[in-house]
Design a protein around this motif. Structure first.
Motif, short mmCIF file in Angstrom:
data_model
loop_
_atom_site.label_atom_id
_atom_site.label_comp_id
_atom_site.label_asym_id
_atom_site.label_seq_id
_atom_site.Cartn_x
_atom_site.Cartn_y
_atom_site.Cartn_z
N UNK A 64 11.18 18.70 2.55
CA UNK A 64 12.07 18.49 3.70
C UNK A 64 12.78 17.14 3.57
N UNK A 65 12.09 16.14 3.02
CA UNK A 65 12.72 14.82 2.90
C UNK A 65 13.91 14.85 1.96
N UNK A 66 13.75 15.49 0.80
CA UNK A 66 14.88 15.58 -0.12
C UNK A 66 15.99 16.45 0.45
N UNK A 67 15.64 17.49 1.22
CA UNK A 67 16.67 18.32 1.85
C UNK A 67 17.51 17.50 2.82
N UNK A 68 16.88 16.58 3.52
CA UNK A 68 17.60 15.72 4.47
C UNK A 68 18.43 14.67 3.74
N UNK A 69 17.86 14.09 2.68
CA UNK A 69 18.56 13.03 1.95
C UNK A 69 19.78 13.58 1.22
N UNK A 70 19.68 14.81 0.74
CA UNK A 70 20.81 15.41 0.01
C UNK A 70 22.06 15.47 0.88
N UNK A 71 21.89 15.77 2.15
CA UNK A 71 23.06 15.88 3.04
C UNK A 71 23.40 14.56 3.73
N UNK A 72 22.59 13.52 3.51
CA UNK A 72 22.83 12.23 4.17
C UNK A 72 24.20 11.64 3.86
N UNK A 73 24.71 11.73 2.61
CA UNK A 73 26.06 11.19 2.35
C UNK A 73 27.15 11.87 3.18
N UNK A 74 26.88 13.07 3.66
CA UNK A 74 27.85 13.76 4.51
C UNK A 74 27.52 13.56 5.99
N UNK A 75 26.25 13.71 6.35
CA UNK A 75 25.86 13.64 7.75
C UNK A 75 26.04 12.24 8.33
N UNK A 76 25.75 11.19 7.54
CA UNK A 76 25.84 9.83 8.07
C UNK A 76 27.27 9.43 8.43
N UNK A 77 28.27 9.61 7.55
CA UNK A 77 29.64 9.26 7.94
C UNK A 77 30.17 10.07 9.13
#
Length: 343
Positions: free
Chosen positions: A203-216
């Motif tokens: 789950x952690x890698x699943x969240x981190x993978x989309x972080x470059x999109x979700x954070x901005x």
């Protein structure tokens, strides 16, 4: 928290081996169900002050930051290229699809009403486990799980009719159906990865993978939209971010990895009933005492599904054999896999 949580050492595929994997898998799975059972009421609280897109990206970004911190703390290895596809597809289901679609549904439907559609989730999870997870499921399993779905959805529909006098289908029902399908698919893909790298890392890698999109996107949404941060909205956002989107998956993915995606997924037949109880206690929605009777019946059907005679299916073989490749890579760095690591 051990570094290699929920990764299972290889052993021969026997009936006793399957049983030993199922017991801890069921325990972890139930903890996940318990954590997820308050997700819809908490999401209902959150959308009272934040629009569905805002809820989705804010929870994904905040949970992604928590996940990145966890991966750094345990010095997690980068996923192999072959794992990134499954992790990305899991993200589409559980990080983007379910949060967005369920938030859209809850803008027009109550959390108790939405539980009617969510009652289909265990069956959808089993279907995706068979299609993409490679699990062979016996006829007895399908009969017992199908009966559980019929009992659950039938009861929820009667409960809705007695409460509202209406069984009409609204746009919220279609959004919730999309949410359930997204979750079932995400569970199948994420559970498959959890067999190799553990529930917490999956789950952690699943969240981190989309972080470059979700954070901005979250930053833009936060800067350009106005929110009504009442106490209920804050509590709801904190819960669906920390528990529903992050910590709850530690136990849930760990359970799917150990006990089988389809088998442990049937535990979610109890989740809508727990959701109704939370909705009554927290949101003041009506509680039907028959919920307890139906809960006992469903628990019996879930037990029957788990007792169905399982062959040494690919899904089980994956649980006991898939970690070999990951273990070999880790041992090259002088690390050992802890078989009994738990959340």
């Amino acid at each position: 928290m051990r570094a290699h949580d929920n990764v299972i050492d290889a052993e021969p595929v026997t009936a006793s081996a399957v049983s030993r994997l199922w017991i801890p898998g069921a325990g972890l799975g139930f903890l996940g169900v318990l954590a997820f059972s308050f997700s819809l009421p908490a999401n209902k609280l959150a959308v009272a002050g934040i629009d569905p897109l805002g809820v989705t990206v804010l929870r994904a970004a905040a949970a992604g930051v928590l996940a990145a911190g966890y991966l750094l703390a345990v010095r997690a290895r980068l996923p192999r290229w072959s794992d990134l596809r499954d992790l990305g597809l899991s993200s589409l289901g559980v990080v983007i699809g379910f949060p967005l679609f369920s938030s859209l549904a809850l803008t027009t439907s109550g959390s108790g009403h939405s539980a009617v559609i969510l009652g289909l989730l265990p069956a959808l999870t089993a279907v995706f486990a068979a299609l993409v997870g490679g699990e062979r499921l016996p006829r007895g399993f399908w009969l017992a799980s199908g009966a559980g779905v019929l009992v659950l959805v039938g009861y929820l529909l009667v409960h809705q009719y007695l409460e509202t006098g209406d069984l009409s289908v609204g746009i919220g029902d279609f959004w919730m159906l999309a949410a359930a399908a997204s979750a079932g698919y995400g569970y199948a893909m994420g559970g498959r990865q959890a067999k190799v790298m553990g529930g917490a890392r999956a789950i952690s890698w699943s969240l981190v993978i989309v972080l470059p999109v979700s954070a901005p996107i979250a930053a833009v949404v936060f800067a350009t939209q106005s929110f009504d941060f009442t106490t209920g909205v804050v509590i709801g956002m904190l819960y669906i971010t920390v528990i529903s989107q992050f910590l709850g998956f530690f136990a849930w993915y760990g359970g799917l990895a150990r006990g089988g995606i389809a088998r442990v997924g049937q535990l979610q037949q109890v989740q809508p009933l727990l959701t109704l109880a939370w909705a009554a206690l927290i949101l003041g929605e009506d509680f039907d005492p028959w919920t307890i009777v139906v809960g006992v019946a469903i628990a019996g059907l879930v037990w029957a599904a788990q007792r169905a005679r399982f062959a040494a299916a690919p899904g089980v073989e994956a649980v006991v054999a898939a970690p070999d490749a990951a273990a070999a890579a880790l041992r090259t760095e002088g690390q050992a896999i802890d078989v009994h690591a738990a959340h």
